[in-house]
Scaffold this active site. Structure first.
Site, short mmCIF file in Angstrom:
data_model
loop_
_atom_site.label_atom_id
_atom_site.label_comp_id
_atom_site.label_asym_id
_atom_site.label_seq_id
_atom_site.Cartn_x
_atom_site.Cartn_y
_atom_site.Cartn_z
N HIS A 77 40.44 45.05 33.60
CA HIS A 77 40.84 43.89 34.42
C HIS A 77 41.90 44.31 35.42
O HIS A 77 42.79 45.11 35.12
CB HIS A 77 41.30 42.72 33.55
CG HIS A 77 42.53 42.98 32.73
ND1 HIS A 77 43.80 42.89 33.25
CD2 HIS A 77 42.70 43.28 31.41
CE1 HIS A 77 44.69 43.13 32.29
NE2 HIS A 77 44.05 43.38 31.17
N ASP A 79 43.98 42.13 37.08
CA ASP A 79 45.14 41.25 37.17
C ASP A 79 46.24 41.67 36.22
O ASP A 79 46.01 42.39 35.23
CB ASP A 79 44.74 39.80 36.90
CG ASP A 79 44.15 39.59 35.50
OD1 ASP A 79 43.27 40.38 35.11
OD2 ASP A 79 44.57 38.64 34.81
N ASP A 109 48.84 47.95 31.14
CA ASP A 109 47.89 46.85 30.94
C ASP A 109 47.38 46.33 32.28
O ASP A 109 47.91 45.36 32.80
CB ASP A 109 48.58 45.74 30.17
CG ASP A 109 47.67 44.61 29.77
OD1 ASP A 109 46.44 44.79 29.80
OD2 ASP A 109 48.18 43.52 29.46
N GLU A 141 41.78 38.14 33.55
CA GLU A 141 41.69 38.36 32.11
C GLU A 141 42.90 37.77 31.41
O GLU A 141 42.79 37.21 30.31
CB GLU A 141 41.57 39.85 31.80
CG GLU A 141 41.33 40.19 30.33
CD GLU A 141 42.61 40.35 29.51
OE1 GLU A 141 42.51 40.44 28.27
OE2 GLU A 141 43.72 40.38 30.10
N GLU A 142 44.06 37.89 32.06
CA GLU A 142 45.31 37.48 31.43
C GLU A 142 45.39 35.97 31.18
O GLU A 142 46.20 35.52 30.38
CB GLU A 142 46.50 37.93 32.28
CG GLU A 142 46.66 39.43 32.41
CD GLU A 142 47.07 40.12 31.12
OE1 GLU A 142 47.20 39.43 30.08
OE2 GLU A 142 47.29 41.34 31.15
N GLU A 169 41.45 48.61 27.32
CA GLU A 169 42.77 48.04 27.03
C GLU A 169 43.65 49.09 26.32
O GLU A 169 43.14 50.01 25.69
CB GLU A 169 42.63 46.81 26.13
CG GLU A 169 42.01 45.60 26.80
CD GLU A 169 42.99 44.82 27.65
OE1 GLU A 169 44.17 45.23 27.75
OE2 GLU A 169 42.58 43.79 28.21
#
Length: 389
Positions: A77, A79, A109, A141-142, A169
């Site tokens: 991801h 974001d 992350d 995603e967050e 991740e």
């Protein structure tokens, strides 16, 4: 910030470029997507955007090797979480190297994984891949794995469907084959306003919200005694009220109260069970009393987001592959959520394995060890070997 045509970058150089894009979930990620697009095109790799409804964000999907289904997708991801309220010792969006650590928002992350995957592209292009390696970069995603869902919906249609997915991740390059599933609800309680000196004429929304919260607390305690899985920390499903807002003034019986709660469910726990019980409590223990005074009183319980728990199949091909590529013989479970369960539900078995420590994610002075980037590059190089066979 464009990428020079055909130029190869080290993963750290790419990470510096990715961190420089402020892709906080409340902002758009189009600058980063354009950079990645340009970089891939420079290496002869076509990519496709999957744009959000408002046009402000986009996922990106690309295939290296045979333009066909199968192979492995590398999912990440784009974001990051906000830096607001955090005290950083340097600019969060300028990568800083110190003592073998790379500091910057998203370094762990999970732009470290995306940078590594992009750095591997020239090597993959130079190989004679017999199995495709796909890149699947998403947004938001967050805030609930939102952006990956439209991309997954296109797999097997306009996008080639991978046989397997590796979600990068931060796991310290350990192989994770299970994680909890975050599910979030919003509860809106509507009562009736009255002067606080005439409280019997009103229905106190805050009071009834606390009754509902009390029932959630009882469920939380029960969950601690139920399914215990020592692979997770904590080893049970958790339930928490995370936000509450109610009332208008100190001399008015509150007409409204809203609170949010979420559960981090172990694989196998049905979130519907939690919601059904809370609805039953509202209907039997709260609403009848509320309606005696205010027929218009109401309690609304809405599920606002759900990410499924993830548990790989016992003989998962992608878990076996990840163990082989890492040289490990043990898998782990984690308490945070990822996009793995969504891919798996769509028929693309997944595993979670990526550089960096989750303990650094979302923190001030977030960092990733350079040694973790090196381990990830070795992993991706061995993946290239596998894709050539």
């Amino acid at each position: 910030m464009s990428a020079a045509k055909g130029k190869s970058f080290t993963p750290v150089e790419l990470l510096a470029r990715l961190v420089a894009f402020d892709t906080t979930s409340s902002k758009n990620n189009l600058g980063l997507i354009a950079f990645v697009e340009d970089y891939l095109a420079g290496h002869g790799v076509a990519s496709r955007r999957i744009v959000s409804d408002d046009g402000q964000k986009s996922s990106l999907y690309a295939t290296i090797g045979p333009d066909d289904e199968g192979g492995v997708a590398l999912s990440g991801h784009t974001d990051v979480v906000p830096v607001d309220g955090q005290t950083w010792t340097s600019d969060p969006f300028t990568l800083r190297s110190e003592g073998g650590k790379l500091y910057g928002r998203g370094s762990a992350d999970m732009k470290g994984f995306i940078a590594s995957a992009l750095a591997a592209v020239p090597s993959y292009k130079a190989r004679k891949l017999k199995k495709p390696i796909h890149l699947a970069f998403s947004y938001d995603e967050e805030i609930g794995c939102i952006g990956v869902r439209p991309m997954i919906a296109e797999l097997g249609k306009d996008l080639p469907k991978p046989r397997m997915v590796i979600v990068g991740e931060p796991t310290s390059m350990q192989v994770v084959d299970a994680h909890k599933g975050p599910v979030r609800w919003q509860v809106d309680v509507k009562g009736r306003a009255a002067h606080s000196s005439m409280a019997h004429l009103g229905v106190n929304a805050v009071t009834y919200a606390t009754r509902l919260i009390g029932e959630l607390e009882r469920m939380e305690q029960e969950l601690k005694q139920r399914v215990i899985d020592i692979r997770f920390e904590p080893p049970y499903s958790t339930l928490q009220v995370t936000k509450i807002d109610g009332g208008t003034a100190t001399n008015i019986v509150p007409i409204g109260c809203t609170f949010v709660f979420d559960i981090r469910a172990l694989p196998g726990l049905d979130p519907d069970e939690i919601e059904t019980r809370l609805r039953r409590f509202a209907e039997k223990r709260c609403l009848p009393e509320m309606h005696e005074i205010a027929p218009e009183a109401d309690i609304r319980i809405e599920r606002v987001n759900a990410v499924p728990p993830f548990g790989a199949e016992r003989k998962s091909e992608v878990v076996a592959l990840a163990l082989k590529l890492t040289g490990q013989n043990e898998t782990y479970g984690v308490s945070y959520g990822t996009e793995a369960g969504l891919f798996q539900e769509a028929g693309a078995p997944a595993v979670v394995c990526g550089p960096g420590d989750i303990a650094q994610a979302h923190t001030a002075d977030e960092w990733i060890a350079e040694s973790q980037i090196a381990k990830c590059m070795d992993f991706l190089d061995r993946l290239g070997d596998w894709a050539e066979t």
